[in-house]
Design a protein around this motif. Structure first.
Motif, short mmCIF file in Angstrom:
data_model
loop_
_atom_site.label_atom_id
_atom_site.label_comp_id
_atom_site.label_asym_id
_atom_site.label_seq_id
_atom_site.Cartn_x
_atom_site.Cartn_y
_atom_site.Cartn_z
N GLU A 39 88.47 20.82 -13.21
CA GLU A 39 88.62 23.10 -12.34
C GLU A 39 89.40 22.10 -10.80
OE1 GLU A 39 87.41 21.80 -9.12
OE2 GLU A 39 86.72 19.82 -9.92
N ALA A 40 89.91 23.56 -10.02
CA ALA A 40 90.88 22.56 -9.22
C ALA A 40 89.67 23.63 -8.29
CB ALA A 40 91.80 23.12 -9.25
N GLY A 41 89.79 23.11 -6.60
CA GLY A 41 89.86 23.74 -5.50
C GLY A 41 88.26 23.80 -4.89
N ARG A 42 87.69 22.35 -5.27
CA ARG A 42 85.77 22.46 -4.80
C ARG A 42 86.08 22.81 -3.41
NH1 ARG A 42 82.66 19.08 -8.71
NH2 ARG A 42 80.91 18.96 -7.34
N GLY A 43 86.70 21.54 -3.37
CA GLY A 43 87.04 21.34 -1.17
C GLY A 43 87.81 22.31 -0.66
N PRO A 44 88.24 23.23 -0.20
CA PRO A 44 89.05 23.84 -0.11
C PRO A 44 88.12 25.25 0.96
CG PRO A 44 90.20 23.78 -1.42
CD PRO A 44 89.38 23.58 -2.47
N LEU A 45 88.39 25.62 2.31
CA LEU A 45 87.43 26.93 3.01
C LEU A 45 88.15 27.89 2.35
CD1 LEU A 45 87.92 25.23 6.47
CD2 LEU A 45 86.19 24.86 5.27
N ALA A 46 88.80 27.92 1.31
CA ALA A 46 89.03 29.65 0.82
C ALA A 46 89.36 29.24 -0.51
CB ALA A 46 90.41 30.49 1.80
N GLY A 47 89.36 30.35 -1.13
CA GLY A 47 90.04 31.00 -2.82
C GLY A 47 88.93 30.15 -3.61
N PRO A 48 89.19 30.65 -4.47
CA PRO A 48 88.32 30.34 -5.73
C PRO A 48 88.25 28.97 -6.07
CG PRO A 48 90.27 31.15 -7.22
CD PRO A 48 90.63 31.25 -5.15
N VAL A 49 87.12 28.56 -6.76
CA VAL A 49 87.28 27.50 -7.84
C VAL A 49 87.56 28.02 -9.11
CG1 VAL A 49 85.39 27.66 -8.67
CG2 VAL A 49 86.88 25.33 -8.71
N VAL A 50 89.32 27.49 -9.51
CA VAL A 50 90.01 27.19 -10.61
C VAL A 50 89.92 26.03 -11.97
CG1 VAL A 50 91.99 27.99 -12.25
CG2 VAL A 50 91.85 29.04 -9.56
N ALA A 51 89.22 26.41 -13.08
CA ALA A 51 88.84 26.39 -14.15
C ALA A 51 89.84 25.83 -15.44
CB ALA A 51 87.53 26.23 -14.70
N ALA A 52 89.98 25.35 -16.14
CA ALA A 52 91.22 24.90 -17.23
C ALA A 52 90.43 23.75 -17.97
CB ALA A 52 93.13 24.77 -17.10
N ALA A 53 90.28 25.38 -19.84
CA ALA A 53 89.87 24.69 -20.83
C ALA A 53 91.75 24.41 -22.03
CB ALA A 53 89.21 24.71 -21.33
N ILE A 160 95.82 19.62 -14.60
CA ILE A 160 97.26 20.77 -14.29
C ILE A 160 98.02 22.75 -14.19
CG2 ILE A 160 100.08 21.06 -14.88
CD1 ILE A 160 99.61 17.34 -15.76
N VAL A 161 97.50 22.83 -15.71
CA VAL A 161 97.03 24.65 -15.97
C VAL A 161 96.10 24.62 -14.21
CG1 VAL A 161 95.69 26.04 -17.36
CG2 VAL A 161 97.43 23.77 -18.13
N ALA A 162 95.18 24.10 -14.53
CA ALA A 162 93.65 24.27 -13.77
C ALA A 162 95.45 24.60 -12.12
CB ALA A 162 92.69 23.94 -13.52
N LYS A 163 95.01 23.86 -11.91
CA LYS A 163 95.61 23.11 -9.88
C LYS A 163 96.94 24.58 -10.08
CE LYS A 163 97.45 21.45 -6.22
NZ LYS A 163 97.16 21.81 -5.01
N VAL A 164 97.84 24.45 -11.43
CA VAL A 164 99.16 25.30 -10.71
C VAL A 164 98.72 26.81 -10.91
CG1 VAL A 164 100.99 26.07 -12.51
CG2 VAL A 164 100.49 23.71 -11.83
N THR A 165 97.58 27.34 -11.47
CA THR A 165 96.81 28.64 -11.65
C THR A 165 96.60 28.69 -10.23
OG1 THR A 165 96.34 28.41 -14.11
CG2 THR A 165 95.70 30.25 -12.59
N ARG A 166 96.10 27.90 -9.99
CA ARG A 166 94.78 27.88 -8.49
C ARG A 166 95.85 28.43 -7.51
NH1 ARG A 166 92.66 26.07 -3.19
NH2 ARG A 166 91.41 27.68 -3.46
#
Length: 233
Positions: A39-53, A160-166
């Protein structure tokens, strides 16, 4: 589904870069196809958490796969395109800010990974999950790997996919909510972002109201003094 125990990797067990050895051993035992989950985005104050498989094709693994945090943005974009072109299956799922506020960030991250795994067009036989926790409800057996994105190419590809997507999602968000600079900090608690929240208010359904300083009441105090809370469009 069964969950294999995991633990912190020993220093001498850590490869210089992730490889495909764990996946190869699993497939040799008939446990394939193997998907990586991150996943990407556990720490931010804003936006979704995004996961990739991601289920990689062992015959067409893009060179240079690594933990997304150790790659430059241009390399992540290039590798993401290669993963999408060559992988046997890729899926992405997310949990939005209000969902994070409802269940907490850990459970939201695990739920995003579960959704991503179930959305794969190829049924996985085993999942390798970055971190210490296996998402409940996965459609296959799984094991958690601490620093998995630095050990497994499948997890690195998912990271990589999760980070780029987010990042792309936050860039689109920046075009709508121009006061916050989401394309510059991707929702993390930079000085600019914190200042923008004080000046422009929090964006409902974009900002995570359960995260400090939003949870602390600092922003709410500004609202009480006449600062309106922006509404997501």
């Amino acid at each position: 589904m069964s969950r294999l125990p995991s633990g912190p990797p020993l220093l001498f067990d850590m490869p210089l870069a992730p490889d495909f050895s764990i996946e190869t051993r699993l497939m040799a035992r008939g446990a394939g196809p193997v998907c990586g989950l991150d996943e990407a985005g556990r720490g931010p104050l804003a936006g979704p958490v995004v996961a990739a498989a991601v289920i990689l094709d062992p015959r067409r693994i893009p060179p240079g796969l690594d933990d997304s945090k150790r790659l430059k943005a241009a390399d992540r974009e290039r590798l993401c395109a290669e993963i999408l072109r060559t992988a046997s299956a890729v899926s992405v799922a997310s949990v939005a800010a209000d969902g994070i506020d409802t269940v907490n960030i850990l459970r939201a991250s695990l739920e995003a990974m579960r959704r991503a795994a179930t959305l794969l067009c190829v049924s996985p036989g085993h999942a390798l999950v970055d971190g210490r926790d296996v998402p409940p409800g996965l459609p296959c057996d799984a094991q958690a790997l601490v620093k998995g994105d630095q050990r497994s190419q499948s997890i690195a590809a998912a990271s990589i996919v999760a980070k780029v997507t987010r990042d792309r999602m936050m860039t689109r968000c920046a075009a709508v909510h121009t006061a916050y600079g989401f394309d510059l900090h991707m929702g993390y608690a930079t000085a600019r972002h914190r200042s923008a929240i004080v000046e422009a208010g929090a964006v409902m359904r974009i900002h995570r109201m359960s995260f400090a300083p939003l949870k602390s009441g600092a922003v709410e105090a500004d609202v009480e003094e006449g600062l309106l809370v922006a509404q997501a469009g």
